[in-house]
Design a protein around this motif. Structure first.
Motif, PDB file in Angstrom:
ATOM      1  N   ILE A 108       2.228   3.088   4.096  1.00  0.00           N
ATOM      2  CA  ILE A 108       1.062   2.975   3.922  1.00  0.00           C
ATOM      3  C   ILE A 108       0.251   2.291   4.517  1.00  0.00           C
ATOM      4  N   ILE A 109      -0.104   1.084   4.492  1.00  0.00           N
ATOM      5  CA  ILE A 109      -0.695   0.523   5.140  1.00  0.00           C
ATOM      6  C   ILE A 109      -0.710   1.001   6.839  1.00  0.00           C
ATOM      7  N   THR A 110      -0.082   1.202   7.832  1.00  0.00           N
ATOM      8  CA  THR A 110       0.090   2.594   8.376  1.00  0.00           C
ATOM      9  C   THR A 110      -1.389   3.576   8.557  1.00  0.00           C
ATOM     10  N   LEU A 153      -4.269   3.874  10.826  1.00  0.00           N
ATOM     11  CA  LEU A 153      -4.784   5.375  11.358  1.00  0.00           C
ATOM     12  C   LEU A 153      -5.573   5.843  10.466  1.00  0.00           C
ATOM     13  N   GLY A 154      -6.417   5.699   9.606  1.00  0.00           N
ATOM     14  CA  GLY A 154      -8.069   6.276   9.200  1.00  0.00           C
ATOM     15  C   GLY A 154      -9.017   5.528   9.239  1.00  0.00           C
ATOM     16  N   GLY A 155      -8.672   3.968   9.258  1.00  0.00           N
ATOM     17  CA  GLY A 155     -10.173   3.129   9.700  1.00  0.00           C
ATOM     18  C   GLY A 155     -10.378   4.004  11.493  1.00  0.00           C
ATOM     19  N   GLY A 178      -9.436  -0.767   8.061  1.00  0.00           N
ATOM     20  CA  GLY A 178      -8.967   0.690   7.085  1.00  0.00           C
ATOM     21  C   GLY A 178      -8.294  -0.262   5.909  1.00  0.00           C
ATOM     22  N   CYS A 179      -8.597  -0.864   6.362  1.00  0.00           N
ATOM     23  CA  CYS A 179      -7.167  -2.211   5.104  1.00  0.00           C
ATOM     24  C   CYS A 179      -7.982  -2.945   3.821  1.00  0.00           C
ATOM     25  N   VAL A 180      -9.621  -2.652   4.211  1.00  0.00           N
ATOM     26  CA  VAL A 180      -9.723  -3.509   2.758  1.00  0.00           C
ATOM     27  C   VAL A 180      -9.698  -2.946   2.643  1.00  0.00           C
ATOM     28  N   GLY A 181      -9.625  -1.935   1.499  1.00  0.00           N
ATOM     29  CA  GLY A 181      -9.037  -1.710   0.102  1.00  0.00           C
ATOM     30  C   GLY A 181      -7.743  -1.804  -0.490  1.00  0.00           C
ATOM     31  N   LEU A 182      -7.407  -1.917   0.639  1.00  0.00           N
ATOM     32  CA  LEU A 182      -5.433  -1.558  -0.297  1.00  0.00           C
ATOM     33  C   LEU A 182      -5.585  -3.012  -1.126  1.00  0.00           C
ATOM     34  N   SER A 183      -6.045  -3.823  -1.493  1.00  0.00           N
ATOM     35  CA  SER A 183      -5.830  -4.657  -2.156  1.00  0.00           C
ATOM     36  C   SER A 183      -5.531  -4.132  -3.700  1.00  0.00           C
ATOM     37  N   ASP A 184      -6.997  -3.660  -3.464  1.00  0.00           N
ATOM     38  CA  ASP A 184      -7.835  -2.906  -4.836  1.00  0.00           C
ATOM     39  C   ASP A 184      -6.377  -1.522  -5.405  1.00  0.00           C
ATOM     40  N   LEU A 185      -6.501  -0.614  -3.889  1.00  0.00           N
ATOM     41  CA  LEU A 185      -6.242  -0.225  -4.577  1.00  0.00           C
ATOM     42  C   LEU A 185      -3.968  -0.052  -4.683  1.00  0.00           C
ATOM     43  N   ILE A 191     -12.116   6.093   3.939  1.00  0.00           N
ATOM     44  CA  ILE A 191     -12.078   6.645   4.497  1.00  0.00           C
ATOM     45  C   ILE A 191     -10.002   6.297   4.846  1.00  0.00           C
ATOM     46  N   GLY A 192      -9.821   4.927   5.585  1.00  0.00           N
ATOM     47  CA  GLY A 192      -8.335   4.461   5.752  1.00  0.00           C
ATOM     48  C   GLY A 192      -7.781   4.176   3.836  1.00  0.00           C
ATOM     49  N   ALA A 193      -8.752   3.774   2.929  1.00  0.00           N
ATOM     50  CA  ALA A 193      -8.186   3.524   1.847  1.00  0.00           C
ATOM     51  C   ALA A 193      -7.737   5.229   1.041  1.00  0.00           C
ATOM     52  N   PHE A 194      -8.249   6.073   1.695  1.00  0.00           N
ATOM     53  CA  PHE A 194      -8.184   7.187   1.068  1.00  0.00           C
ATOM     54  C   PHE A 194      -6.691   7.711   1.325  1.00  0.00           C
ATOM     55  N   ALA A 195      -6.404   7.790   2.958  1.00  0.00           N
ATOM     56  CA  ALA A 195      -5.684   8.052   3.670  1.00  0.00           C
ATOM     57  C   ALA A 195      -4.280   7.313   2.863  1.00  0.00           C
ATOM     58  N   ALA A 196      -4.578   6.318   2.439  1.00  0.00           N
ATOM     59  CA  ALA A 196      -3.007   5.507   2.679  1.00  0.00           C
ATOM     60  C   ALA A 196      -2.861   5.356   0.880  1.00  0.00           C
TER      61      ALA A 196
END
Lengths: 301, 363, 518
Positions: free
Chosen positions: B114-116, B120-122, B264-271, B90-95
């Motif tokens: 984006i990180i915020t 928030l998604g998480g 929520g931030c786990v996927g950000l590096s990939d994204l 959800i976090g990655a999608f919100a991002a």
């Protein structure tokens, strides 16, 4: 009618694994590795069926699931490790082992050659009625077997000495021990049964639905089964009701492409329902009192 | 006092023993397929020494640090957040929404937004299980697992709504591409300037630095803040914490929420560092790996760093094994699972031993 | 040494000879010899920690003795497990019932010994047998009722029935009245007498002398792991038994400053508290503690002390009544708010409630004080202030640690208690509640605790001492209330009562007085 038939087909694997979950949790061991055990079952089911036919497939799958369950039992019952954590690790292990064995044996990572399932049967007499055709023809023999297992399971838990003791161990292991019941043995039995049944559920997917092993074919059905255990209030008969409901959701979700409700909504229903049950919004969920609590023999803490 | 020394030794030894035990069993498996485990592990070691491998290890460790810290924050106070998986989805999608939806911001601001959004998604996804645990006593293990699956379905549905229509009739379903302001800068240029031979194509990016900083900040926060103190007291002895006026349930609730926000931030590096869009093939399973990482680290935020690096190392090594030997890379997946099994058993035995020691000391 | 045997004595059903059991650091049973005759109700009495439960656990196979012999009907036996005990014919009714709440009465009774026909529980057969058994012993039980819904008294009957169903000839009852209300106790006694009259033997563990006098044929008194004597009930008096139970040389005398009672600090009015599963544990208790005095709540463990303390400090909800601290009702306040209002608490169990063992000494010293401004530096903790505070506390209260960072679990018991005291005495509280403050401490550490308690009393603090140790109560208290079955049996001023008198009230003896008004 086709919807109903498809619902039944989708119910069977959920129900088998849920029945396993009931046995494990009635004995006091939470099994979130049902998914992993089912995955193991899919591989071994394909292997057995590929080598010796569908019966061997079912047998291999049962043993494969039970094998993974044995690890769960050793780690959680003998060593008293947290059951959730062990379950998470087992799910990872199952995925790895299955892929590894698939490569070793079938040469590719993600699927097996096609295998044939059990010979389907028709219900004599009724199979003439055109309208009922999807429902009464081409039935997998595993469907009645599953139903039988559930009824048997319900009866075993309710009426046999084994069932009484298994439930006692899940409610109050200390008291059970003072009455001469071997808590460890009961818990091992419950966990092994859960693995065997989850394995068989995997075999059903291979033998009766896909006719081959495909990586990821369980698609989280093990967790839906877990949900069915809870929604069924930890009884086989309850799990039957829950599994039928969830199977119906699945069947509907596969058919609503054209309708206004997104199929993802329907697919989410089992999970939503389970959360509502756990939160006490539907009715009280009463798990076995000692479910999930490691037990140390003889009063050690 | 002597027993205390022994205890510290044990504590340090447990992960090493677990890794070793996992290695022995994995070796047996390699032997069983008629390969030499020593040469396999040897190859892994040399392969992982290459500059490209080091970059790859760091890249794959990045999300694992986030996931490990998120898990550890919950586990610290006996909150079993098994829902990292769904929360990061959800976090990655919100991002993603923030990434392609917001335009015209300079990169630093856009990235912060984006990180915020990811947090928030998480947070959104963790709130319900946290609330239900606090108010209704619903066990978080099951509710978070259920939330994982709901998350996949929700994301799938929403993805259909926002998918890039310009792709026409192709089967790829993905969000529109992110603008450059939503790309996390890569580390390779900087590291190259500093003399580290990181290949230019490496997606290693600043999220590694953020992850390391996060682990340190969380560690510091738990050690040095009032709330962190209450959290640790809650984790180590909830009864004593309660007697000291700490509201255990509230501490657990807050930690549960923080765990979700970090998740929520786990996927950000990939994204933001690699893909530049969100599609249905977005990596799954990082949450469960995060649980493994946290277990290996014994829920210590700083310990998460080496644990995540070990998993990154093994993952990269698996690629090397796959490419240069006849051993399938899945041996490493099995090894990882075995390490986790061994570590939990080792910690359990150790905990029991500590209890015995304690009883002797009381006497 | 066993008591004199009458000439009409029945043969012994069980003989314990020189039973010794050691736990790390404790000699729980020290060469205990007891003979129980067939067909008698034999009471085993003693204070907490006298070794009663350990002894019976050995008899029931839960512990193995380190020395000595058990003779069953004259034959030496080794009882390796509870199933072995059951096979011999020894049954036990535990203080905490060993029942499966969602099971029916019938299922609970037959569990583990089900009559089975072809793998199936022969329910009809079982029902007939259990019903016959229940009728024979006059147990009024609905066999299909869920045990979780039964009253505690009924649950106890199920426990007894369980043992009888397994053919128990000797029945051990571990403090069976502790959980019962008076009517239930009368019913239990009726049932026990009937069992005896039908030829069963009963061992009745208790510390309530009035009950023992009523039900037992013979009484064995244990004290500190040894048998003091076995006497016929007919030749015993409660005061004599009480003296045997508690009479020991006073270990410690500390110079005691006179009480200079000032203003009332703590005022407990009509407080009632419920324990586990909604059982009333404290009934309408009222007392007050003034500044500059030590007010002691004496009593045998399990008479409601824990619930009383928890209700005052805010860890348990009060059913009814008020708790006033310096005139302000603290019932609506949280634990933290009560602490901020000047309440300090030395918990009964320092490992469970008092310390976070895995944390360092310095962090334990600020537990409960950690939100104070003195230790805050913005959002963070002021580590220097904590260090200063910890060093100063350790010096003043003689907490011996190699470093302030040493975890509390590495400290000796005495040092751990010094740590708790150092912490709770800090920031000058108005009221200190000290629950069993010297439990498990050696003489030196105990003396330290006594001195400190008297010191702060002299400084004008109000001290509420809750203790099962009579010597402690007598050494420290200015006023003493005896708590029995959740009520204050009597309040004494210092010097009004000696150990024997207190012991009598603690065990349910003494003239039936109402609650003494303070």
């Amino acid at each position: 009618m086709p919807l109903l038939a498809s619902a039944i087909r989708l119910t069977v694997p959920i129900l088998l694994a849920a029945l396993g979950g009931v046995f494990s949790e009635r004995g006091g061991v939470v099994n979130i590795a049902l998914e992993g055990m089912m995955i193991t079952g899919t591989f071994f089911g394909a292997l057995g069926a590929y080598q010796h036919g569908p019966l061997a497939g079912a047998l291999y799958a049962t043993l494969g699931g039970a094998g993974l369950a044995l690890i769960h039992a050793v780690v959680t019952v003998t060593f008293g490790v947290d059951q959730i954590i062990a379950g998470v690790a087992l799910n990872l292990l199952a995925a790895g082992v299955t892929r590894f064995l698939t490569i070793q044996i079938f040469g590719v990572a993600t699927q097996s050659p096609g295998v044939s399932g059990f010979v389907p049967f028709n219900i004599p007499g009724l199979d003439r009625v055109q309208a009922l055709a999807p429902l009464v023809t081409g039935i997998s023999p595993l469907v009645p077997v599953t139903l039988l297992l559930v009824l048997l399971g319900q009866w075993v838990l309710r009426r046999t000495a084994f069932g009484l003791r298994l439930r006692a161990v899940g409610e109050n292991p200390r008291a059970s021990e003072t009455l001469g019941i071997n808590v460890y043995r009961m818990r091992y039995t419950g966990v092994l049964l859960s693995g065997a049944l989850a394995g068989l559920a995997g075999a059903y997917l291979v033998l009766e639905q896909a006719h081959s092993y495909l990586e990821g074919m369980t698609q989280g059905l093990g967790f839906i089964a877990l949900a069915a255990v809870i929604f069924g209030n930890w009884w086989p008969a309850g799990a039957l009701g829950a599994a039928v409901l969830f199977g119906f959701f699945e069947a509907v979700s596969l058919r609503v492409v054209a309708s206004t409700i997104p199929y993802q909504v329907i697919q989410s229903l089992p999970y939503v329902v389970t959360i509502l049950v756990l939160a006490g919004f539907v009715r009280r969920a009463t798990p076995p009192a000692a479910d999930g609590i490691p037990y140390r023999r003889g009063g050690e803490e | 006092m002597r027993s205390r020394g022994r205890l510290l030794l044990l504590q340090a030894a447990a992960p090493i023993v677990a890794v070793f035990a996992g290695g022995v069993i994995a070796s047996a498996i390699i032997l069983a397929i008629h390969e030499n485990p020593l040469s396999v592990f040897g190859l892994m070691a040399t392969f992982n020494m290459q500059a490209g491998s080091v970059a790859s290890i760091l890249t794959s460790a990045t999300p694992l640090i986030f996931a490990g810290v998120a898990t550890a924050i919950g586990f610290q106070v006996n909150v079993f957040n098994i829902g990292i998986e769904g929360q990061y989805y959800i976090g990655a999608f919100a991002a993603s929404l923030a990434a392609f939806g917001l335009r015209g911001f300079p990169a630093p601001i856009h990235l912060v937004l984006i990180i915020t959004a990811a947090m928030l998604g998480g947070l959104l996804w963790v709130w319900l299980p946290a609330f239900l645990r606090r108010r209704r006593g619903a066990h978080e293990v099951i509710t978070t697992i259920m939330m994982n699956y709901i998350a996949f379905n929700v994301v799938l549905y929403l993805l259909g709504l926002v998918r890039d229509r310009n792709l026409g009739s192709t089967v790829r379903i993905r969000t529109p591409l992110f603008p450059p302001s939503a790309q996390m800068p890569h580390l390779a240029p900087l590291l190259n300037a500093l003399g580290a031979p990181i290949p230019g194509y490496s997606p290693l990016n600043w999220f590694l630095v953020i992850a390391l900083a996060l682990a340190i900040v969380v560690w510091f926060w738990l050690r040095r803040s009032r709330f962190g103190y209450e959290a640790r007291a809650t984790a180590l002895n909830p009864l004593a914490a309660e007697a000291a006026g700490i509201v255990v349930g509230r501490v657990q609730f807050v930690m549960f929420l923080v765990s979700g926000a970090v998740a929520g931030c786990v996927g950000l590096s990939d994204l933001l560092g690699r893909a530049g869009y969100f599609d249905i093939d977005f990596p799954k399973g990082l949450g469960f790996l995060g649980i493994s990482v946290a277990l290996l680290a014994r829920n210590d935020p700083l310990g998460v760093i080496p644990a995540a690096l070990l998993f990154g190392y093994l993952n990269r090594g698996a690629e090397g094994i796959q490419a240069f030997t006849n051993v399938p890379r899945e041996v490493i997946t099995i090894l990882e699972a075995l390490i986790i099994m061994a570590i939990v058993v080792a910690y359990e035995i150790m905990t029991r031993y500590v209890r015995v020691l304690r009883k002797q000391e009381v006497a | 040494m066993t008591g004199s045997l009458g000439t009409t004595s029945a043969p012994p059903i069980i003989e314990l000879r020189e039973i010794t059991k050691r736990f790390p650091g404790v000699l729980a049973n020290d060469r205990i010899s007891v003979t129980v005759r067939a067909g008698e109700i034999h009471a085993l009495v003693g204070e907490n920690g006298a070794g009663k439960t350990t002894l019976m656990s050995i008899l029931y196979g839960l512990y193995q003795p380190d020395g000595g012999q058990v003779l069953w009907r004259g034959r030496p036996v080794g009882i390796r497990s509870s199933s072995a005990a059951l096979e011999l014919g020894i049954g036990m009714v535990h203080q905490h019932f060993m029942l499966i709440p969602p099971f029916t009465v019938l299922e609970n009774v037959i569990l583990g010994a089900e009559p089975v026909r072809a793998g199936v529980v022969a329910l009809a057969q079982a029902r007939a047998r259990v019903a016959r058994l229940a009728e024979l012993h006059g147990f009024d039980l609905e066999l299909d009722a869920r045990v979780g819904r039964l009253s505690v008294g009924e649950q106890q009957r199920v426990e007894i029935l369980k043992a009888l169903y397994r053919g128990a000839q000797l029945l051990i009852l571990d403090e069976p009245t502790a959980v019962l209300v008076p009517q239930e106790i009368r019913e239990l006694f009726r049932n026990l007498r009937r069992l005896r009259d039908q030829g069963r033997t009963l061992v009745f563990i208790s510390h309530k002398l009035d009950e023992v006098m009523e039900i037992a044929d013979r009484i064995t008194v244990l004290r500190q792991g040894r048998v003091i004597d076995t006497v016929e009930t007919s030749s015993a008096t409660p005061s004599m038994l009480a003296e045997m139970m508690v009479g020991r040389p006073v270990l410690l005398q500390v110079p005691r400053p006179p009480a200079l009672p000032g203003a009332g600090r703590l005022d407990v009015r009509g407080l009632s508290v419920e324990g586990e599963r909604g059982r009333p544990r404290i009934h309408d208790v009222s007392f007050n503690v003034r500044a500059g005095e030590v007010y002691a709540i004496a009593g045998v463990q399990g008479n409601g002390q824990a619930e009383l303390v928890e209700a005052i400090v805010g860890l348990r909800r009060a059913a009814t009544g008020r708790v006033l601290l310096d005139g302000r009702d603290v019932i609506p306040l949280s634990v933290a708010e009560r602490r901020a209002a000047g309440l300090a608490h030395i918990p009964e169990d320092r490992h469970r409630r008092g310390l976070v063992l895995a944390m360092s000494t310095r962090e334990n010293l600020i537990l409960g004080h950690h939100r104070r401004r003195a230790f805050s530096h913005g959002l963070l903790r002021d580590e220097r202030a904590v260090d200063r505070f910890a060093a100063e506390r350790c010096r003043e209260y003689d907490v011996r640690v190699p470093r302030l960072g040493t975890p509390a679990l590495a400290l000796s018991g005495g040092n751990q208690q010094r740590l708790v005291i150092a912490r709770e005495f800090a920031f000058t509280p108005g009221l200190l509640i000290a629950a069993q403050p010297t439990r498990g401490l050696d003489v030196g550490a105990t003396e330290f605790v006594y001195r400190r308690l008297l010191e702060i009393k002299a400084q004008g603090l109000a001290v509420l001492l809750v203790s099962v140790d009579l010597d402690e109560v007598l050494a420290l208290a200015d006023r003493i209330a005896v708590l029995y079955n959740g009520r204050i049996a009597r309040e004494f001023r210092r010097g009004e009562a000696d150990a024997a008198t207190l012991g009598l009230y603690m065990t349910g003896g003494g003239p039936p007085t109402g609650q003494a008004a303070p």
